[in-house]
Design an enzyme around this catalytic site. Sequence first.
Site, short mmCIF file in Angstrom:
data_model
loop_
_atom_site.label_atom_id
_atom_site.label_comp_id
_atom_site.label_asym_id
_atom_site.label_seq_id
_atom_site.Cartn_x
_atom_site.Cartn_y
_atom_site.Cartn_z
N ARG A 165 0.83 -1.21 0.00
CA ARG A 165 0.00 0.00 0.00
C ARG A 165 0.86 1.26 0.00
O ARG A 165 0.55 2.25 0.65
CB ARG A 165 -0.94 0.02 1.21
N SER A 238 -11.27 -0.08 2.86
CA SER A 238 -10.49 -0.47 4.03
C SER A 238 -9.87 0.78 4.67
O SER A 238 -9.12 1.50 4.02
CB SER A 238 -9.38 -1.44 3.62
N GLU A 334 -5.38 4.18 6.37
CA GLU A 334 -5.03 4.07 4.96
C GLU A 334 -5.37 5.31 4.12
O GLU A 334 -4.57 5.69 3.26
CB GLU A 334 -5.72 2.83 4.37
#
Length: 338
Positions: A165, A238, A334
């Site tokens: 990520r 998420s 995130e």
Amino acid sequence: MPLVESDIDLTPFNTLGLPGRARHFVRLESAEELAGLRADSRLADLPWRVLGGGSNLWLQGDLDALVIKVEIPGRHLLRETNDALYVSAGGGENWDEFVLWTLQQGWGGLENLALIPGTVGAAPVQNIGAYGVEVKDCLHDLTAFHLKTGERRVFGHAECRFAYRDSIFKHEEAGKWLIANVTFRLPKHHQPATGYGEIGKELAAAGLPATPQAVAQAVSSVRRRKLPDPAELGNAGSFFHNPIVESAIRERILAQYPDLVSYAQPDGRWKLAAGWLIEQCGWRGHALGPVAMYEKQALVLVNLGGASCADVARLAETVQRDVKQRFGVDLIAEPVRW
């Protein structure tokens, strides 16, 4: 010269549905239009922010900035070799529509990334991933333009410095470039990945073979079951990274929680399922004011209606504290904060 609008409500442009206004806003359909923006004296001293689909954005309020919504189109086969197809897509292309288009052409490689919201240009920034596959696995290179100087630069795979990520565009090159085009290398002799999460079970239950098209169908079915539609319930997908920990930490947790969900990493570390950690702390389906951790997937923070940045921060920090206290593991949010 693209039309520059002023005092624009950004609520429709972030899938969490948080309030905020941009001092200036422009829709960009080609990288060449950046030259006109640089010539506009109103914009010279302002920060410039690049917006894709707004699906990984945590808006902090009003922005005294120029927000550039990338809408650069285009998708085509660039070239072909004995081993692979090189497919090009504009940075403003809808990611899921692009994935489905590649599958319609009979090209596999991106099927595990079906139904992920956002745009093609934003995908490398986050190195989006799902069900054992990441964008870095198929990305060949990308073409980007420096926002302030107009420099055109091709970033090869290695130059993007991909990690979980993560990419160079979230660190020293953060906020400097507009990704106009991405080229993907799709192998001709492709074997779909079906061993991660529920995909294998989904295929077996439906009696489907492990073709790229069937895997995309299975991935989409699982995602629709577990994740809310942002058009119906505001969310950014998420909300926390799955933490990657040393083996000793995983063993410590596993001794107390034998059903810990974890995945071995190539470097010997382990990826822990953040949703599982959050659920063990009692947050699945639990609300704090106008925000909650989604009842079907504890990893997803949802806006129940009228939430502010402060509401999101309060819940996120509370969840992080509880996971840290119980498991000794840090959760990292995130979404990108603006």
